[in-house]
Design a protein around this motif. Structure first.
Motif, PDB file in Angstrom:
ATOM      1  N   PRO A 181       0.834  -1.215   0.000  1.00 39.70           N
ATOM      2  CA  PRO A 181       0.000   0.000   0.000  1.00 39.70           C
ATOM      3  C   PRO A 181       0.863   1.257   0.000  1.00 39.70           C
ATOM      4  CG  PRO A 181      -0.730  -1.569   1.682  1.00 39.70           C
ATOM      5  CD  PRO A 181       0.595  -2.050   1.187  1.00 39.70           C
ATOM      6  N   SER A 182       0.250   2.367  -0.339  1.00 36.49           N
ATOM      7  CA  SER A 182       0.952   3.649  -0.290  1.00 36.49           C
ATOM      8  C   SER A 182       1.158   4.075   1.170  1.00 36.49           C
ATOM      9  CB  SER A 182       0.159   4.719  -1.040  1.00 36.49           C
ATOM     10  OG  SER A 182      -1.083   4.965  -0.388  1.00 36.49           O
ATOM     11  N   ARG A 183       2.079   4.995   1.358  1.00 35.55           N
ATOM     12  CA  ARG A 183       2.404   5.514   2.684  1.00 35.55           C
ATOM     13  C   ARG A 183       1.214   6.294   3.259  1.00 35.55           C
ATOM     14  NH1 ARG A 183       7.655   7.233   4.025  1.00 35.55           N
ATOM     15  NH2 ARG A 183       8.110   7.161   1.781  1.00 35.55           N
ATOM     16  N   PRO A 184       0.814   6.024   4.522  1.00 36.02           N
ATOM     17  CA  PRO A 184      -0.240   6.841   5.145  1.00 36.02           C
ATOM     18  C   PRO A 184       0.171   8.321   5.153  1.00 36.02           C
ATOM     19  CG  PRO A 184       0.160   4.871   6.437  1.00 36.02           C
ATOM     20  CD  PRO A 184       1.249   4.929   5.410  1.00 36.02           C
ATOM     21  N   ALA A 185      -0.754   9.187   4.795  1.00 32.58           N
ATOM     22  CA  ALA A 185      -0.432  10.596   4.598  1.00 32.58           C
ATOM     23  C   ALA A 185      -0.809  11.444   5.807  1.00 32.58           C
ATOM     24  CB  ALA A 185      -1.169  11.123   3.367  1.00 32.58           C
ATOM     25  N   SER A 186      -0.103  12.543   5.953  1.00 32.70           N
ATOM     26  CA  SER A 186      -0.440  13.629   6.892  1.00 32.70           C
ATOM     27  C   SER A 186      -0.787  13.150   8.297  1.00 32.70           C
ATOM     28  CB  SER A 186      -1.608  14.451   6.324  1.00 32.70           C
ATOM     29  OG  SER A 186      -1.331  14.907   5.030  1.00 32.70           O
ATOM     30  N   SER A 203      -4.424   5.268   3.020  1.00 33.68           N
ATOM     31  CA  SER A 203      -3.511   4.713   2.022  1.00 33.68           C
ATOM     32  C   SER A 203      -4.324   4.082   0.900  1.00 33.68           C
ATOM     33  CB  SER A 203      -2.601   3.655   2.655  1.00 33.68           C
ATOM     34  OG  SER A 203      -1.771   4.226   3.639  1.00 33.68           O
ATOM     35  N   THR A 204      -3.678   3.881  -0.244  1.00 33.66           N
ATOM     36  CA  THR A 204      -4.319   3.183  -1.354  1.00 33.66           C
ATOM     37  C   THR A 204      -3.559   1.892  -1.626  1.00 33.66           C
ATOM     38  OG1 THR A 204      -2.974   4.407  -2.960  1.00 33.66           O
ATOM     39  CG2 THR A 204      -5.127   5.317  -2.396  1.00 33.66           C
ATOM     40  N   ASP A 205      -4.267   0.930  -2.212  1.00 35.57           N
ATOM     41  CA  ASP A 205      -3.662  -0.365  -2.515  1.00 35.57           C
ATOM     42  C   ASP A 205      -4.369  -0.952  -3.721  1.00 35.57           C
ATOM     43  OD1 ASP A 205      -1.804  -2.577  -1.597  1.00 35.57           O
ATOM     44  OD2 ASP A 205      -3.703  -3.661  -1.607  1.00 35.57           O
ATOM     45  N   ASP A 206      -3.661  -1.753  -4.502  1.00 38.52           N
ATOM     46  CA  ASP A 206      -4.277  -2.318  -5.704  1.00 38.52           C
ATOM     47  C   ASP A 206      -5.366  -3.328  -5.378  1.00 38.52           C
ATOM     48  OD1 ASP A 206      -2.245  -3.932  -4.668  1.00 38.52           O
ATOM     49  OD2 ASP A 206      -1.945  -4.967  -6.571  1.00 38.52           O
ATOM     50  N   VAL A 207      -5.300  -3.933  -4.176  1.00 34.73           N
ATOM     51  CA  VAL A 207      -6.335  -4.873  -3.756  1.00 34.73           C
ATOM     52  C   VAL A 207      -7.179  -4.282  -2.626  1.00 34.73           C
ATOM     53  CG1 VAL A 207      -6.806  -7.157  -2.814  1.00 34.73           C
ATOM     54  CG2 VAL A 207      -4.967  -6.850  -4.486  1.00 34.73           C
ATOM     55  N   GLY A 208      -6.533  -3.798  -1.588  1.00 27.00           N
ATOM     56  CA  GLY A 208      -7.255  -3.194  -0.479  1.00 27.00           C
ATOM     57  C   GLY A 208      -6.414  -3.181   0.787  1.00 27.00           C
ATOM     58  N   VAL A 209      -6.535  -2.117   1.564  1.00 25.52           N
ATOM     59  CA  VAL A 209      -5.828  -2.011   2.840  1.00 25.52           C
ATOM     60  C   VAL A 209      -6.615  -2.779   3.901  1.00 25.52           C
ATOM     61  CG1 VAL A 209      -5.065  -0.440   4.660  1.00 25.52           C
ATOM     62  CG2 VAL A 209      -4.783   0.204   2.261  1.00 25.52           C
ATOM     63  N   THR A 210      -5.947  -3.714   4.557  1.00 30.07           N
ATOM     64  CA  THR A 210      -6.590  -4.542   5.582  1.00 30.07           C
ATOM     65  C   THR A 210      -6.479  -3.913   6.965  1.00 30.07           C
ATOM     66  OG1 THR A 210      -6.060  -6.531   4.312  1.00 30.07           O
ATOM     67  CG2 THR A 210      -6.657  -6.838   6.615  1.00 30.07           C
ATOM     68  N   VAL A 218       2.996   5.351  11.249  1.00 30.56           N
ATOM     69  CA  VAL A 218       1.892   4.477  10.851  1.00 30.56           C
ATOM     70  C   VAL A 218       2.273   3.765   9.561  1.00 30.56           C
ATOM     71  CG1 VAL A 218      -0.574   4.357  10.301  1.00 30.56           C
ATOM     72  CG2 VAL A 218       0.275   6.138  11.858  1.00 30.56           C
ATOM     73  N   ARG A 219       1.936   2.477   9.461  1.00 29.15           N
ATOM     74  CA  ARG A 219       2.123   1.711   8.225  1.00 29.15           C
ATOM     75  C   ARG A 219       0.796   1.072   7.837  1.00 29.15           C
ATOM     76  NH1 ARG A 219       7.431  -1.961   9.746  1.00 29.15           N
ATOM     77  NH2 ARG A 219       8.763  -0.241  10.499  1.00 29.15           N
ATOM     78  N   ALA A 220       0.519   1.049   6.559  1.00 26.96           N
ATOM     79  CA  ALA A 220      -0.649   0.332   6.038  1.00 26.96           C
ATOM     80  C   ALA A 220      -0.240  -1.076   5.635  1.00 26.96           C
ATOM     81  CB  ALA A 220      -1.225   1.078   4.837  1.00 26.96           C
ATOM     82  N   ARG A 221      -1.168  -2.017   5.790  1.00 25.58           N
ATOM     83  CA  ARG A 221      -0.868  -3.409   5.457  1.00 25.58           C
ATOM     84  C   ARG A 221      -2.034  -4.001   4.679  1.00 25.58           C
ATOM     85  NH1 ARG A 221      -0.578  -7.914   9.623  1.00 25.58           N
ATOM     86  NH2 ARG A 221      -1.003  -6.220  11.077  1.00 25.58           N
ATOM     87  N   GLU A 239       0.090  -9.348   3.534  1.00 25.65           N
ATOM     88  CA  GLU A 239       1.141  -8.959   4.488  1.00 25.65           C
ATOM     89  C   GLU A 239       2.146  -7.978   3.891  1.00 25.65           C
ATOM     90  OE1 GLU A 239       1.207  -9.463   7.604  1.00 25.65           O
ATOM     91  OE2 GLU A 239       0.294 -11.382   8.132  1.00 25.65           O
ATOM     92  N   ASN A 240       1.802  -7.327   2.792  1.00 28.27           N
ATOM     93  CA  ASN A 240       2.652  -6.261   2.280  1.00 28.27           C
ATOM     94  C   ASN A 240       2.435  -5.012   3.124  1.00 28.27           C
ATOM     95  OD1 ASN A 240       3.556  -7.771  -0.073  1.00 28.27           O
ATOM     96  ND2 ASN A 240       1.487  -7.471  -0.871  1.00 28.27           N
ATOM     97  N   SER A 241       3.525  -4.422   3.619  1.00 33.16           N
ATOM     98  CA  SER A 241       3.428  -3.218   4.441  1.00 33.16           C
ATOM     99  C   SER A 241       3.964  -2.019   3.686  1.00 33.16           C
ATOM    100  CB  SER A 241       4.214  -3.384   5.750  1.00 33.16           C
ATOM    101  OG  SER A 241       3.555  -4.257   6.626  1.00 33.16           O
ATOM    102  N   SER A 242       3.302  -0.893   3.881  1.00 36.09           N
ATOM    103  CA  SER A 242       3.728   0.351   3.247  1.00 36.09           C
ATOM    104  C   SER A 242       4.984   0.884   3.919  1.00 36.09           C
ATOM    105  CB  SER A 242       2.625   1.399   3.388  1.00 36.09           C
ATOM    106  OG  SER A 242       2.566   1.887   4.734  1.00 36.09           O
TER     107      SER A 242
END
Length: 317
Positions: free
Chosen positions: A128-133, A151-158, A194-197, A201-204
């Motif tokens: 996923p993309s980096r969480p913003a602001s 964040s954005t992700d090609d499948v979805g942020v869990t 903060v990290r999006a996942r 299990e892919n982490s931003s």
């Protein structure tokens, strides 16, 4: 010849006395039932379980996590969250938590909380993309609230994982953009990212860091942490600057930590610099090496003060 009755009475009395003493000394009171249990799917094969502190007449020694009545994890009393892994995708699970004291007394089970793991995405290798602001608000001596942009992700942020320095301390669902962090210390500097996942299990990358200082306890003196720490990575070095704490006397000595370990002691042989302090430390990692940096001052009474906020740098190529 029959045994004298007095001997029988004495033996029975002694046994009763010993049993009574043992019964009086034994802790028979169970801890309270853990409240506030939450369960969040972290990926297709893992969930994150959290709960609030239980209480006990002596001390809570540990917690036990159950999945449909079967114990899956046993944890120390200082821990209030755990990742349960090796689960099946697209499957419903129900969890409860029980507290345990040193005598082995168990609380009743907490309220049951259910969660369903998402579908597996084995071909998803994009993070996923980096969480913003990211932003933070201090809401007490032991509590802060964090917010961030989605964040954005090609499948979805869990889920979103909250890190304090380099340790994950909290997780919330992928539909959330805020988290309340509790159990902190009064008058202490904390650095959060903060990290999006996603379900694979892919982490931003880490979000930008948020520095927050919890409110001091009533009657506490001024803070002892170096402030406004900056870190700039160069080839083979990291350049630091900071504002010394106000201790009533010049601060002549600091301990510098790299990646959580004390790396060197910074000592000014004569009078320390006025205003901003600056120091350059040599590092041996190659291009792309990541370093976390923080420091603390030696106070006039000889004790070490609180740590500064932590900074993270990556050596350039």
């Amino acid at each position: 010849m029959p045994r004298p009755p007095a001997t029988v009475v004495f033996a029975a009395s002694a046994a009763c006395l010993l049993a009574a003493c043992g019964g009086e000394d034994r802790d028979a009171e169970s801890p309270s039932v853990p409240a506030g249990v939450t369960v969040q799917a972290g990926s297709a094969t893992s969930v994150h379980v959290m709960w609030e502190h239980a209480t006990d007449n002596e001390k809570v020694a540990g917690y036990e996590v159950y999945q449909r009545g079967a114990k899956v994890r046993s944890l120390p009393g200082t821990t209030r969250m755990v990742d349960v892994e090796r689960l099946a995708p697209r499957t419903a699970y129900t969890f409860t938590v029980r507290a345990r004291d040193a005598a082995g007394n168990l609380s009743g089970p907490s309220a049951a909380v259910s969660v369903t793991t998402p579908a597996d995405t084995p071909d998803d290798r994009r993070a996923p993309s980096r969480p913003a602001s990211p932003r933070g608000t201090v809401t007490g001596t032991r509590t802060v609230t964090l917010t961030w942009g989605r964040s954005t992700d090609d499948v979805g942020v869990t889920s979103y994982d909250i890190y304090q320095e380099d340790s994950r301390i909290h997780s919330v669902g992928g539909d959330r953009t805020s988290a309340r962090v509790t159990g902190l210390r009064p008058g202490t500097v904390y650095t959060f990212t903060v990290r999006a996942r996603d379900a694979a299990e892919n982490s931003s990358p880490d979000s930008a860091a948020v520095d927050l200082t919890t409110a001091p306890a009533p009657g506490a003196g001024p803070g002892t942490a170096p402030a406004e720490l900056t870190a700039t990575a160069r080839k083979g070095t990291v350049e630091l600057s900071w504002t010394p704490p106000e201790t009533g006397a010049p601060v002549k000595e600091y301990e510098l930590f790299l990646n959580g370990r004390m790396a060197t002691t910074i000592v000014w042989g004569s009078a320390p610099p006025t205003g901003k302090a600056r120091y350059t430390t040599t590092v041996t990692g190659g291009p792309g090496t990541r370093y976390s940096v923080k420091l603390r001052a030696k106070l006039p009474d000889g004790k070490w003060g609180d740590f500064s906020a932590q900074r993270t740098v990556v050596l350039p190529g």
